[in-house]
Design a protein around this motif. Structure first.
Motif, PDB file in Angstrom:
ATOM      1  N   SER A   1       3.046   5.786  -2.940  1.00 49.54           N
ATOM      2  CA  SER A   1       4.224   6.549  -3.329  1.00 49.54           C
ATOM      3  C   SER A   1       4.303   6.686  -4.839  1.00 49.54           C
ATOM      4  CB  SER A   1       5.475   5.849  -2.797  1.00 49.54           C
ATOM      5  OG  SER A   1       6.629   6.473  -3.260  1.00 49.54           O
ATOM      6  N   VAL A   2       4.062   5.604  -5.556  1.00 50.00           N
ATOM      7  CA  VAL A   2       4.145   5.628  -7.020  1.00 50.00           C
ATOM      8  C   VAL A   2       3.012   6.469  -7.602  1.00 50.00           C
ATOM      9  CG1 VAL A   2       3.909   4.193  -9.087  1.00 50.00           C
ATOM     10  CG2 VAL A   2       5.419   3.477  -7.249  1.00 50.00           C
ATOM     11  N   LEU A   3       1.803   6.301  -7.081  1.00 46.07           N
ATOM     12  CA  LEU A   3       0.658   7.014  -7.643  1.00 46.07           C
ATOM     13  C   LEU A   3       0.669   8.503  -7.322  1.00 46.07           C
ATOM     14  CD1 LEU A   3      -2.220   4.436  -7.112  1.00 46.07           C
ATOM     15  CD2 LEU A   3      -0.971   4.965  -9.220  1.00 46.07           C
ATOM     16  N   SER A   4       1.372   8.895  -6.277  1.00 47.68           N
ATOM     17  CA  SER A   4       1.431  10.322  -5.947  1.00 47.68           C
ATOM     18  C   SER A   4       2.498  11.042  -6.762  1.00 47.68           C
ATOM     19  CB  SER A   4       1.694  10.518  -4.457  1.00 47.68           C
ATOM     20  OG  SER A   4       2.971  10.006  -4.123  1.00 47.68           O
ATOM     21  N   ASP A   5       3.261  10.303  -7.529  1.00 41.39           N
ATOM     22  CA  ASP A   5       4.313  10.881  -8.365  1.00 41.39           C
ATOM     23  C   ASP A   5       3.957  10.595  -9.823  1.00 41.39           C
ATOM     24  OD1 ASP A   5       6.690  11.818  -9.450  1.00 41.39           O
ATOM     25  OD2 ASP A   5       7.826  10.031  -8.906  1.00 41.39           O
ATOM     26  N   ALA A   6       3.692  11.634 -10.604  1.00 43.32           N
ATOM     27  CA  ALA A   6       3.262  11.461 -12.002  1.00 43.32           C
ATOM     28  C   ALA A   6       4.333  10.738 -12.818  1.00 43.32           C
ATOM     29  CB  ALA A   6       2.926  12.808 -12.622  1.00 43.32           C
ATOM     30  N   ALA A   7       5.593  11.056 -12.569  1.00 43.00           N
ATOM     31  CA  ALA A   7       6.661  10.391 -13.318  1.00 43.00           C
ATOM     32  C   ALA A   7       6.732   8.917 -12.936  1.00 43.00           C
ATOM     33  CB  ALA A   7       8.000  11.074 -13.048  1.00 43.00           C
TER      34      ALA A   7
ATOM     35  N   ALA B   1       0.834  -1.205   0.000  1.00 43.00           N
ATOM     36  CA  ALA B   1       0.000   0.000   0.000  1.00 43.00           C
ATOM     37  C   ALA B   1       0.868   1.253   0.000  1.00 43.00           C
ATOM     38  CB  ALA B   1      -0.928  -0.007   1.200  1.00 43.00           C
ATOM     39  N   LEU B   2       1.940   1.270   0.771  1.00 49.19           N
ATOM     40  CA  LEU B   2       2.840   2.415   0.811  1.00 49.19           C
ATOM     41  C   LEU B   2       3.529   2.613  -0.531  1.00 49.19           C
ATOM     42  CD1 LEU B   2       4.123   4.609   2.581  1.00 49.19           C
ATOM     43  CD2 LEU B   2       5.876   2.950   3.222  1.00 49.19           C
ATOM     44  N   LEU B   3       3.975   1.538  -1.134  1.00 50.44           N
ATOM     45  CA  LEU B   3       4.615   1.623  -2.447  1.00 50.44           C
ATOM     46  C   LEU B   3       3.624   2.137  -3.487  1.00 50.44           C
ATOM     47  CD1 LEU B   3       7.077   1.082  -4.238  1.00 50.44           C
ATOM     48  CD2 LEU B   3       6.231  -1.251  -4.549  1.00 50.44           C
ATOM     49  N   ARG B   4       2.396   1.621  -3.474  1.00 49.51           N
ATOM     50  CA  ARG B   4       1.361   2.050  -4.413  1.00 49.51           C
ATOM     51  C   ARG B   4       1.062   3.545  -4.236  1.00 49.51           C
ATOM     52  NH1 ARG B   4      -2.793  -1.154  -2.838  1.00 49.51           N
ATOM     53  NH2 ARG B   4      -1.582  -2.917  -3.547  1.00 49.51           N
TER      54      ARG B   4
ATOM     55  N   GLN C   1       6.425   5.557 -15.284  1.00 48.16           N
ATOM     56  CA  GLN C   1       7.509   4.577 -15.282  1.00 48.16           C
ATOM     57  C   GLN C   1       6.993   3.156 -15.044  1.00 48.16           C
ATOM     58  OE1 GLN C   1      10.455   5.332 -12.299  1.00 48.16           O
ATOM     59  NE2 GLN C   1      11.633   3.505 -12.759  1.00 48.16           N
ATOM     60  N   TYR C   2       6.002   3.010 -14.166  1.00 49.00           N
ATOM     61  CA  TYR C   2       5.516   1.687 -13.804  1.00 49.00           C
ATOM     62  C   TYR C   2       4.262   1.253 -14.570  1.00 49.00           C
ATOM     63  CZ  TYR C   2       8.894   1.635 -10.044  1.00 49.00           C
ATOM     64  OH  TYR C   2      10.060   1.639  -9.338  1.00 49.00           O
ATOM     65  N   ARG C   3       3.793   2.104 -15.500  1.00 46.90           N
ATOM     66  CA  ARG C   3       2.611   1.775 -16.273  1.00 46.90           C
ATOM     67  C   ARG C   3       2.957   0.627 -17.223  1.00 46.90           C
ATOM     68  NH1 ARG C   3      -0.173   6.737 -18.346  1.00 46.90           N
ATOM     69  NH2 ARG C   3      -1.050   6.609 -16.270  1.00 46.90           N
ATOM     70  N   MET C   4       2.095  -0.384 -17.272  1.00 50.49           N
ATOM     71  CA  MET C   4       2.322  -1.555 -18.140  1.00 50.49           C
ATOM     72  C   MET C   4       1.853  -1.185 -19.546  1.00 50.49           C
ATOM     73  SD  MET C   4       2.879  -4.525 -15.911  1.00 50.49           S
ATOM     74  CE  MET C   4       2.552  -5.677 -17.141  1.00 50.49           C
ATOM     75  N   PRO C   5       2.651  -1.529 -20.548  1.00 54.42           N
ATOM     76  CA  PRO C   5       2.227  -1.233 -21.926  1.00 54.42           C
ATOM     77  C   PRO C   5       1.050  -2.153 -22.307  1.00 54.42           C
ATOM     78  CG  PRO C   5       4.325  -2.394 -21.920  1.00 54.42           C
ATOM     79  CD  PRO C   5       3.967  -2.097 -20.489  1.00 54.42           C
ATOM     80  N   LEU C   6       0.114  -1.618 -22.998  1.00 53.61           N
ATOM     81  CA  LEU C   6      -1.048  -2.379 -23.442  1.00 53.61           C
ATOM     82  C   LEU C   6      -0.760  -3.057 -24.773  1.00 53.61           C
ATOM     83  CD1 LEU C   6      -3.879   0.170 -22.596  1.00 53.61           C
ATOM     84  CD2 LEU C   6      -3.208  -1.831 -21.308  1.00 53.61           C
ATOM     85  N   GLY C   7      -1.327  -4.219 -24.945  1.00 51.91           N
ATOM     86  CA  GLY C   7      -1.220  -4.909 -26.229  1.00 51.91           C
ATOM     87  C   GLY C   7       0.045  -5.727 -26.394  1.00 51.91           C
ATOM     88  N   GLY C   8       0.796  -5.958 -25.294  1.00 57.49           N
ATOM     89  CA  GLY C   8       1.924  -6.881 -25.286  1.00 57.49           C
ATOM     90  C   GLY C   8       3.113  -6.372 -25.899  1.00 57.49           C
TER      91      GLY C   8
END
Length: 91
Positions: free
Chosen positions: A74-80, A69-72, A84-91
């Motif tokens: 931390s990541v979601l509160s930072d736009a960059a 939860a803390l990691l989530r 960085q952690y967004r998964m690419p769609l469509g493989g």
């Protein structure tokens, strides 16, 4: 023993046999009681350890959930970080 009758010899042998069976029974019962006490002790200690292990596992799962939860957060509160952690769609 030569002056004794066959009946007396038979009764004496039977009595000796009964004494030996009684002694063996008594010894066996004491040994089983001792083993039972030892087994109860081992089971009791094992159940205590299993309970403690279960508590440790529960705390570890709880800690892991907090960490995720803390990691989530931390990541979601930072736009960059989100990009960085967004998964690419469509493989």
């Amino acid at each position: 023993m030569q002056g004794l009758t066959l009946r007396t010899k038979f009764i004496a042998g039977l009595a000796a046999l009964l004494v030996m069976v009684a002694a063996l029974t008594f010894t066996s019962l004491r040994a089983m009681n001792s083993l039972n006490s030892g087994l109860d002790n081992v089971v009791h200690r094992t159940s205590i350890r299993a309970d403690r292990t279960s508590q440790v596992v529960e705390r570890l799962v709880e800690f892991t959930g907090y960490q995720q939860a803390l990691l989530r957060h931390s990541v979601l509160s930072d736009a960059a970080g989100v990009d960085q952690y967004r998964m690419p769609l469509g493989g």
